[in-house]
Structures are given as C-alpha cells and as structure tokens.
Design an enzyme around this catalytic site. Structure first.
Site, PDB file in Angstrom:
ATOM      1  N   ASP A   1       1.004  -1.191   0.004  1.00 56.38           N
ATOM      2  CA  ASP A   1       0.112   0.001  -0.052  1.00 56.38           C
ATOM      3  C   ASP A   1       0.968   1.377  -0.015  1.00 56.38           C
ATOM      4  O   ASP A   1       2.070   1.373   0.623  1.00 56.38           O
ATOM      5  CB  ASP A   1      -0.760   0.037   1.216  1.00 56.38           C
TER       6      ASP A   1
ATOM      7  N   ASP B   1      -6.918  -1.041   4.585  1.00 53.54           N
ATOM      8  CA  ASP B   1      -6.054  -2.486   3.959  1.00 53.54           C
ATOM      9  C   ASP B   1      -6.575  -3.838   4.738  1.00 53.54           C
ATOM     10  O   ASP B   1      -5.993  -4.771   4.342  1.00 53.54           O
ATOM     11  CB  ASP B   1      -4.756  -2.015   4.566  1.00 53.54           C
TER      12      ASP B   1
END
Length: 798
Positions: free
Chosen positions: A486, A689
């Site tokens: 990410d 996430d």
C-alpha cells in the site's frame, strides 16, 4: 489458489465470546515427553464433539483448543486430556500472559534441576555398578569360557580389568553373590527413584492402548532387568546352554542416567528458546513514581490506575504506557521496536512501558495498563505464536503416530533374526540387539524439530521489532513470490507535510503568507489544512483568530484574517472565485507529480502557493531494493491518481502500479495475483487495508497502523520501517531451512541408528551396538535438534 482459513484470528480468551460463538482455552498439560505423546493428546481432543481445532505443543506443555461452548466445556476438555494418561488442569482465571510465562519458566527450571539431579546420581551409581561388574564378568567368563556378548562390556573387560586388578585387587576377592545383590539393590533404587516416571507413563500409555518414548525405555530396561534377575537367581539355565550368566544391571542404570542427561540437556535448551519472551518480561519495572496530592509516591505497578501522573527521570525505565504531559526526552525503544537509535519524545507523544528514558525527565499520564499494555500484548502474541504449529509438523505427526509400535515390531524381529541366524550366542546377542533398538529409537527429536524452530524464530523476530503470529505464518512467508505494498502510510509517511512555500506577490513575504494561510486553515479539519497549520507552528509563526470562516467542500476554505480576505484551496476553486491561476509564473520545482498544490489568494489576487506532499519514508527505497534482490515481484496499490502513484513508485524503484483503487479493489487485486499462481504478501497500515491483509497469503501490518489492520495481519512491524518486510521474509526462509534440517536429521538418525542397533553391520563388519552406547546416542539426538534451532538466535539481518 486456495486462500487459507483465518479462523485462528478470531479467537479470544476463555471467558470471551468469539465470532461464530467459539471460545479458546489453553490447558496446561504435564507428562508429555515426545511427539507420540503430543500426537495422542491432540488426536483425543480433535475427536471430541464441539472441538473446532486443537493444537498441542510439546515445547510449551499445553493444549490450545478452539471449541463450541454449547457442546463442550473446559472442564470436559481437561478430563479428555487426563483420559489419555497425561496430567491437565484448568488455566488460572484472569492470569496475565506475563504471569503465565513466569509460571512456565519456573516449571521448566524445576524440570531441568530435577533431571540434572537424577542424571547426576544415576551416572554416579552407574560408575560404581560398572566397577562392581568387572569381577563378575571375569568370573562368568572363567566359568563359561566365553567373553561377554555385549560389545561394550567386552571392550571394558579387555581394557579396564587389568588396571583395576592392579589398583583394586580386593575387589576381585569379594563374593560374587554379594556383588550381584549389591548391583540388584543399586539398580532397583535407580529404577524406582530416578526412572520411576518412565514406567508410570509407559503403563498409563499401555492402559490407553498407546505407546510413546517412555514405552521404549520401559520395555528396553524392563526386559534387561528381567533377564538380569533370571541370571542372578537361576544362573544354571544359562550355564547349561553354554552361555555366561552376565547381568545388565550396570547397563540399566547407565541407560537411565544417559536418558536423563538427554532430558536435562533438552530441558535446558527448551528454556533457551523462550529467552526473548523472558527478556521482554524483565523490562517491566516493579514500581513507578506517581504524583498524588502534589506528592511523589513510589507505588507497585499493579497499584497504578489509568489517569495517574507518573514521573520518569533520566536513566529510568518507563514504568507504564502513557502520553507525555510535560517535558521531553530521547527514549530508547530498541527492546520493543528493534529501533537502534533513541526516539525524541515531547508533550503529546506516546511512550511504551519498558522502554528506557535516556536524557531528559518528563511526566506522563498513564493510559493502557495490565493486560492492555503494549508489553503484555507483545508477550501474549509471542506466547500464542510459539504455541502454534507449522504445517510441516504434520509429517512428523503422521510418522510419530505409528513410530513406537513399528519400533517394538522391529525389536521383536531383531531378536528372532539373531536367534535363528547367530551360531555363537543367539539368545544373548539377540536380546542385546533388541534392547539397543528400543533404546536408540527415541521419537523426541521428531517432536522437537519444528516447534523449537518456531519458538526461537518468533523470539528473534521480536528482537528485530517483528511480531509473527506463529508457525503457519512463518511457513507461508518463505514461499512468498509477490509483495503488494500500500502507498499511504507504508511507502510514504501517511501524513501530508508542507514541502515548499512560493511567494508570487512581492508585497508579501513567506512568513506573512504562511501566517494568513494557517490562520484560516486552523478552523478546517481537512488533512491538507492540518499539514499547513503544523508547518506554521513548527516555524514558530504566530497565528491570527479568523474574523470569519467558511469551508467549501471539495474546493478549499475562505475567511477574513487580520483585516484581509483570504481564499485558499485548489486552482479550480480560486478560478471559480475570479482569481487567475493559470497565468501565474510558477518555479520549475512547483507542481511535481508527487505534490498537491494549494493556492493562496489575498484580496482576490493570487499571492502564493504551498506544495503539500506525503513524504516517502527514508527507509522505503532501501527496503524495496532488498526485496528486489531477494527475487520478489513488487506491486504498489494506491487510491491516488495514476500520475501521483506512478511518481512515488518510480522514486522508490517499483515498476508495477495499480492506482485509483478502493478498499475492495485492493482485495480484488490480491485475489487476481493469487489466481495467477502468485503467493502474495500484502503490506498495509489502515482500516481500508484490513480486507486485503486478510485475503493475502501473508498479511504484514505496520505497527503504527490501526488495531484492526494488525489483527488481520500475520506479521506486525513494531516500527514504521518497511525494512522489516525483507527481514521477516529472510527470517522465514532461514527458519524453514532449519525446520527441514531438523526433520531430516531426526528421521536420518532413526533410519541409520535402528538398523545398526539391530545388527545389520554384523555379518560384514562384525559390528554390533551396545544398549549403553544406544542410550548415549539417543540422549544426544534431541539435544542436537534443539541446538540447531538455537542457531537462529544468532541470525543476522541480511
């Protein structure tokens, strides 16, 4: 690719409900000594109605069970364990992870001391028994005309008798019957005192139609004892057959002594595998200096309550988790996060109990205490991780389930083969070979091969600031082929910061522009506004109280500050307000794809710009370089526009970028990679996430992220350093190599040792193996496996 189950991530303490109404209980189990013991307890628990999963750990001496409380209870599970012949008890209510570990440490220390004491006495008695056996063997050889069939005893007779006859001539004049009775008394004493647990546990296993390491030792030494009793009281049965009536009293005592030496070495080595957890526990101070009623009081840690003001002086350990309310200092967090350099802390900073205050003094308000403290949570996670099983353990479990019965069958076949094919002393040699087979075939090494490596590796990871959830995560991580990163909060700092202020109107200077912009933005809650305010305060620029303020969703803010009309926001926002932005002559540095431009207008005229960016972490480039060198493919995920995402990726060396993705899009990308055959590790830090972390084969959460992200992950990095990712994968690869080495040597030891003990080398080389030497080899096998695992403690970050 099939995605693994995450059921273990949703378990809680025994008195708390979990997803699906399942509960988890960890039951202390005593008496387990080998893989067969562990397997028997595990199979019994898994067959119980209501049990979802059961994990029995030989190293920790416990069983962790996930069960349905509507069908089963902890009390019933305890009785199930006891029904297999091993001790079990309910876990102590409300006992912390630290208290559990301390209790385990005390038990392991007591176990080691007991084994050491019994081993020492047994070997001392064994030495005396060997001494008293010398004249007996000489007398029997004189009567029968044959040397002892046991190769070790024959060797000692040839080499030790002459010097003993010279130094202790009186020994050879003692009555043989008296010597036999003395040896019998010594042997019975050692069997009853030092070796009692072998026979008790072997009988318990027999009652439950099972067999384990204790069975092999009990049958081997028991058979030798019965043989010796017959030779003691009915020697004519042997002499009439032309066989010397040799006894195995000294061998029995030596075998028990050497097995206990192996147990002691094993117990000592097992304690060393938990050294990382014990080191963490020692970080917790016993007391704290608390401000109450304007007075400083030294109070025990368990008397500190949330909201107490705690004083910390230079050189002291921070006693509890808290937030600094006064003062500042450099704090050494190395034992918690692995960060080698002290971290500056000031008012508002969070500090962790157990870290070391290096320079200044400060006061903190206590926040998370007891089981909720960072230190206790780390200890709990490490204990849970060390109690899990790696999938590779299943191979050892399958073999150990049938190992002991197979060995007993081999021992019987060995005796039969010697009886029919040996022409000199078939009964004696067949008996000695059978006992050697039973003694050398210890399944302990197989049971220790994997859990010792898991315990040492998770401890080593914690020293690096990497918390790994256990053996399954370790095994999956070594197979990772693709790492998905990410962007925000992982590769970058995760918080916008002002990087440049450009003055476009010569009537103003930078400080004035920054003061006006920050004054307006102080009323806004937008992250970009917060970055501008933080930057102004870091420059010690005084702010004004806005006379008016208005927020314009998706555009910017406006207001009146210090008598001037201010508008600040995007180019489109100012253009809509009649401020010409496109014609402004901006420096080349402004407008980078990694930056967000904020435009400032004063009294309807463009006066300047502020560049705001999410800075790339200092360590991200190095971490990505290391991952690339390890042969891993890298993918960056981002919700940002493609141009911004690609600029960040290019800056750190990543070529594959997936931009503009929503949280569900991140999960879909992980699934797409898995479906193409990739083993995926996902690295992230935010709530958005968590689904992708759970979907990935290995989820890695940054320690500065949210609790939900860390809960969904298999690995947690305790500091904001992406270099923990290659470290975790490096540790996983080395751990798997160690596990495979351990299993290879555990299997190879038995594959080679059992045939040699049975006498396979005798027809060609004339070599046989004494039961005494077999016991020495068995004692070293388990220790060698544990010792190989302990090498992971010295693993360097590569």
């Amino acid at each position: 690719m099939a995605v693994r189950s995450r059921s273990s991530a949703n378990t809680e303490s025994p008195d708390q409900g979990t997803a699906g109404s399942l509960k988890k209980v960890t039951i202390p189990v005593s008496g387990m000594s080998c893989a067969a013991c562990q397997g028997r307890v595990q199979r019994a628990l898994e067959q119980e109605p209501g049990v979802e999963t059961a994990n029995v750990n030989l190293m920790l001496g416990n069983a962790t069970v996930l069960y349905n409380p509507a069908i089963s209870t902890p009390e019933h599970l305890v009785e199930t364990v006891r029904g297999t012949g091993y001790g079990a008890q309910l876990p102590s209510a409300n006992q912390s992870a630290v208290a559990d570990q301390e209790a385990q440490d005390r038990a392991q220390q007591d176990e080691f001391l007991e084994y050491r004491r019994k081993a020492g006495v047994s070997l001392l008695v064994a030495g005396l028994a060997m001494l008293f056996s010398m004249p007996l063997m000489m007398a029997n050889a004189t009567v029968s005309g044959k040397s002892p069939a046991d190769p070790f005893m024959a060797w000692t007779m040839r080499h030790l008798n002459p010097p003993l006859m010279d130094t202790l001539p009186w020994l050879y004049h003692l009555n043989s019957t008296l010597l036999l009775y003395v040896l019998l008394a010594m042997t019975v004493t050692i069997m009853v005192w030092a070796g009692r647990h072998f026979y008790i546990r072997a009988f318990a296993a027999f009652r439950h139609h099972s067999a384990d390491m204790n069975t092999l030792i009990a049958v081997g030494t028991g058979a030798a004892f019965i043989y010796s009793i017959i030779a003691t009281f009915y020697p004519r049965l042997f002499l009439d057959s032309g066989i010397a009536p040799d006894v195995y009293y000294e061998a029995i005592v030596t075998i028990i002594g050497l097995v206990l030496v192996g147990n002691a070495l094993e117990a000592r080595a097992k304690r060393q595998t938990s050294i990382a957890v014990r080191t963490l526990i020692t970080l917790q101070p016993d007391s704290a200096r608390v401000l109450r009623d304007q007075a400083e009081l030294d109070l025990p840690i368990d008397q500190i309550t949330s909201g107490d003001i705690v004083v910390v002086r230079p050189g002291e350990r921070v006693p509890v988790d808290g937030v600094i309310t006064r003062g500042e200092s450099a704090v050494d967090e190395s034992m918690i996060t692995g960060e080698s350099f002290p971290v500056m802390k000031s008012q508002g900073s969070h500090v962790v109990g157990g870290t070391i205050n290096r320079t200044g003094s400060f006061q903190l308000v206590a926040t998370d205490l007891g089981a909720d403290s960072t230190l206790q949570r780390i200890v709990r996670l490490m204990r849970e991780a060390q109690g899990t099983r790696a999938p590779i353990q299943r191979l050892a479990d399958r073999i150990s389930a049938v190992f002991v019965p197979v060995v007993i069958s081999v021992a019987i076949a060995t005796f039969v083969a010697w009886y029919f094919f040996d022409t000199q002393a078939p009964v004696v040699r067949g008996f000695a070979a059978s006992v050697a087979v039973l003694i050398i075939a210890c399944p302990c090494a197989m049971g220790l091969a994997v859990p010792t490596a898991v315990m040492v590796a998770t401890g080593r990871g914690a020293q690096w600031g990497i918390l790994i959830k256990g053996g399954e995560a370790l095994e999956r991580a070594q197979a990772v082929t693709t790492v998905v990163l990410d962007k925000t909060g992982t590769i970058t700092e995760g918080r916008p910061a002002v990087t440049e202020v450009v003055v476009l109107d010569p009537e103003y200077h930078a400080e004035r522009l920054l003061a006006l912009a920050a004054s307006v933005e102080s009323r806004s809650e937008h992250p970009l506004a917060d970055a501008i305010v933080v930057y102004a305060r870091s420059k010690a620029i005084p702010l004004f109280e806005p006379a008016s303020f208005e927020s314009h969703t998706g555009g910017g803010t406006s207001g009146r500050v210090d008598g001037q009309e201010i508008a600040i926001g995007s180019a489109a926002f100012l253009e809509r307000r009649g401020v010409s932005v496109q014609s402004a002559a901006l420096p080349v540095s402004v407008g980078s794809e990694q930056q967000t431009m904020v435009y400032l207008a004063i009294e309807g005229k463009l006066a300047g710009t502020l560049s705001v960016a999410d800075p790339i972490r200092d360590t991200s480039r190095d971490a990505i370089t290391r991952l690339t060198r390890m042969g891993l493919d890298l993918v960056m995920l981002s919700g940002d526009h493609r141009r911004t995402a690609e600029a960040i990726a290019h800056a750190v060396g990543i070529s594959r970028v997936v931009a503009g993705v929503l949280p569900e899009g991140k999960t879909d990308e992980v699934k797409r990679l898995q479906s193409s055959g990739e083993v995926v590790a996902m690295v992230g830090d935010g709530i958005n996430d968590a689904p992708a972390l759970a979907q990935a084969d290995v989820g890695i959460a940054m320690g500065t992220g949210t609790d939900i992200a860390m809960e969904a992950a298999d690995v947690t990095l305790m500091r904001s350093d992406l270099r923990g990712v290659p470290l975790a994968i490096h540790l996983s690869r080395r751990t798997m190599r160690t596990m495979k080495q351990n299993l290879f040597w555990a299997f190879a030891y038995n594959v080679v040792g059992i045939p040699v003990a049975a006498g396979v080398l005798y027809p060609v080389f004339g070599i046989t193996l004494s039961p005494v030497l077999a016991s020495a080899a068995m004692a070293l096998s388990s220790f060698s496996v544990v010792g190989n695992s302990l090498r992971l403690r010295r693993l360097h970050a590569g």
